[in-house]
Design a protein around this motif. Structure first.
Motif, mmCIF file in Angstrom:
data_model
loop_
_atom_site.group_PDB
_atom_site.id
_atom_site.type_symbol
_atom_site.label_atom_id
_atom_site.label_comp_id
_atom_site.label_asym_id
_atom_site.label_seq_id
_atom_site.Cartn_x
_atom_site.Cartn_y
_atom_site.Cartn_z
ATOM 1 N N GLU A 59 -14.588 -2.472 -2.806
ATOM 2 C CA GLU A 59 -13.851 -2.576 -4.065
ATOM 3 C C GLU A 59 -14.794 -3.133 -5.120
ATOM 4 O O GLU A 59 -15.491 -4.125 -4.888
ATOM 5 N N ASN A 120 -10.654 -0.680 -9.969
ATOM 6 C CA ASN A 120 -9.392 -1.077 -10.610
ATOM 7 C C ASN A 120 -9.271 -0.447 -11.995
ATOM 8 O O ASN A 120 -10.197 -0.520 -12.802
ATOM 9 N N GLU A 152 -7.637 2.151 -8.240
ATOM 10 C CA GLU A 152 -6.564 1.223 -7.887
ATOM 11 C C GLU A 152 -5.698 0.977 -9.119
ATOM 12 O O GLU A 152 -6.210 0.565 -10.157
ATOM 13 N N ASP A 181 -2.202 -1.067 -5.870
ATOM 14 C CA ASP A 181 -2.755 -2.410 -5.663
ATOM 15 C C ASP A 181 -1.654 -3.474 -5.675
ATOM 16 O O ASP A 181 -0.612 -3.284 -6.304
ATOM 17 N N LYS A 202 -2.202 -1.047 -0.896
ATOM 18 C CA LYS A 202 -2.853 -2.335 -0.701
ATOM 19 C C LYS A 202 -1.787 -3.420 -0.685
ATOM 20 O O LYS A 202 -1.150 -3.715 -1.706
ATOM 21 N N GLU A 237 -4.903 -7.173 1.942
ATOM 22 C CA GLU A 237 -5.809 -7.878 1.040
ATOM 23 C C GLU A 237 -5.850 -9.371 1.327
ATOM 24 O O GLU A 237 -4.853 -9.958 1.738
HETATM 25 MG MG MG Z 1 -7.785 -4.221 -6.770
#
Ligand code: MG
Ligand code: C2E
Ligand code: MG
Ligand code: MG
Length: 278
Positions: A59, A120, A152, A181, A202, A237
């Motif tokens: 990420e 992201n 994301e 996310d 996620k 996560e």
């Molecule tokens: Mg993220």
């Protein structure tokens, strides 16, 4: 202090900005300068696949090295950049930088490179009408295969927004994957998982933090089951302890991300693990 670092150099975020000393407007103005003067940089955190423990993905996370304040947390400046619109330009830089880095790893490392980079993307970026086109141009300019990129987005960004949903379909049509996310912290509509063109779920750190709590572990189990049934990849996560990793593995999680496996770093190394981590 938020105890997060960029790896080798063990940088810490500066204390949260004092509201009295620094207005959001001032921070917003400084963001412009920061972009122009190259004060942003990217760090990368592994997402590991169990049981082997290899880095299946990374990420990409943005960092701001402020000349006076030191390292400012994205939790502080991303919302400000979203508010004043600078996130569009900053986000473009983030995407180009992360895509180019991923492509470089593929060239250098071949099959030892992580499978994809996960970037992201904020609600504001996603709602730009030419965002899918921009994404296509980034892939073309960096020669990165679409399958090596995931974006994301948060539930909040796509919930109830037909524009966002359209953008997601266009992104998906490029061959770029989409991850939802922080799932479980916003509206958390299970229906969204079915209707939105999502590939990856996620599961938020808050569920991982408190697996001893029966309620949380029931939800974490339900989410990995729902993901499997809908053909989604579930990623947990914020995994910090081996106990959490073991519990998640037993629930059916095969992709984990967290300090246990690696902190976000400017130059992570991807070695093939010799022993299983679970
Ligand atoms: Mg993220
Ligand atoms: P996120 O996308 O959910 O990113 C995960 C955050 O959790 C990161 O914080 C990461 O450093 C942190 N983290 C990972 N593993 C652990 C762990 O085991 N324990 C703990 N305590 N934390 C862990 P970070 O980098 O400070 O980013 C915070 C948020 O800021 C991100 O949450 C994301 O919403 C936003 N953000 C960061 N980089 C970007 C970016 O490039 N673009 C956009 N639009 N937003 C970003
Ligand atoms: Mg997250
Ligand atoms: Mg999160």
């Amino acid at each position: 202090y938020a105890a997060k670092e960029t790896g080798g150099r063990r940088l810490r975020f500066s204390p949260a900005l004092d509201e009295r000393a620094t207005s959001h407007a001032q921070l917003g103005a400084e963001l412009r300068t920061a972009l122009d003067e190259g004060q942003f940089f990217m760090v990368y955190q592994p997402i590991v696949a169990l049981p082997e423990g290899r880095a299946a993905a990374v990420e990409a996370l943005v960092r701001w090295r402020h000349p006076q304040r030191g390292l400012v947390s994205p939790a502080e400046f991303v919302p400000v950049a979203e508010h004043n619109g600078l996130i569009v330009e900053l986000g473009a830089w983030i995407l180009r930088t992360a895509a180019a880095r991923m492509q470089a790893w593929q060239c250098e490392l071949g099959p030892a490179a992580p499978g994809y980079v996960s970037v992201n993307v904020s609600a504001r970026q996603l709602s730009e009408p030419d965002f899918p086109e921009f994404l296509a141009s980034v892939l073309a300019q960096t020669s990165l295969p679409a399958s090596s990129l995931t974006v994301e987005v948060t539930e909040t960004a796509v919930f109830d927004s037909s524009t966002a949903m359209e953008a997601l379909r266009a992104i998906k049509a490029l061959g770029v994957r989409i991850a939802l996310d922080d799932f479980g912290t916003g509206h958390s509509s299970l229906g969204l998982l079915r209707t939105a063109p999502v590939d990856v779920l996620k599961v938020d750190k808050s569920f991982v933090d408190d697996l001893a709590d029966t309620g949380h572990s029931v939800i974490a189990t339900a989410l990995v089951d729902v993901s499997a049934h809908l053909g989604l990849t579930a990623i947990a996560e914020g995994v910090e302890t081996q106990e959490q990793a073991d519990a998640l593995y037993r629930m059916g999680y095969r992709y984990l991300q967290g300090y246990l496996y690696g902190r976000p770093e400017e130059s992570p190394t991807f070695r093939t693990p010799v022993a299983s981590t679970v």
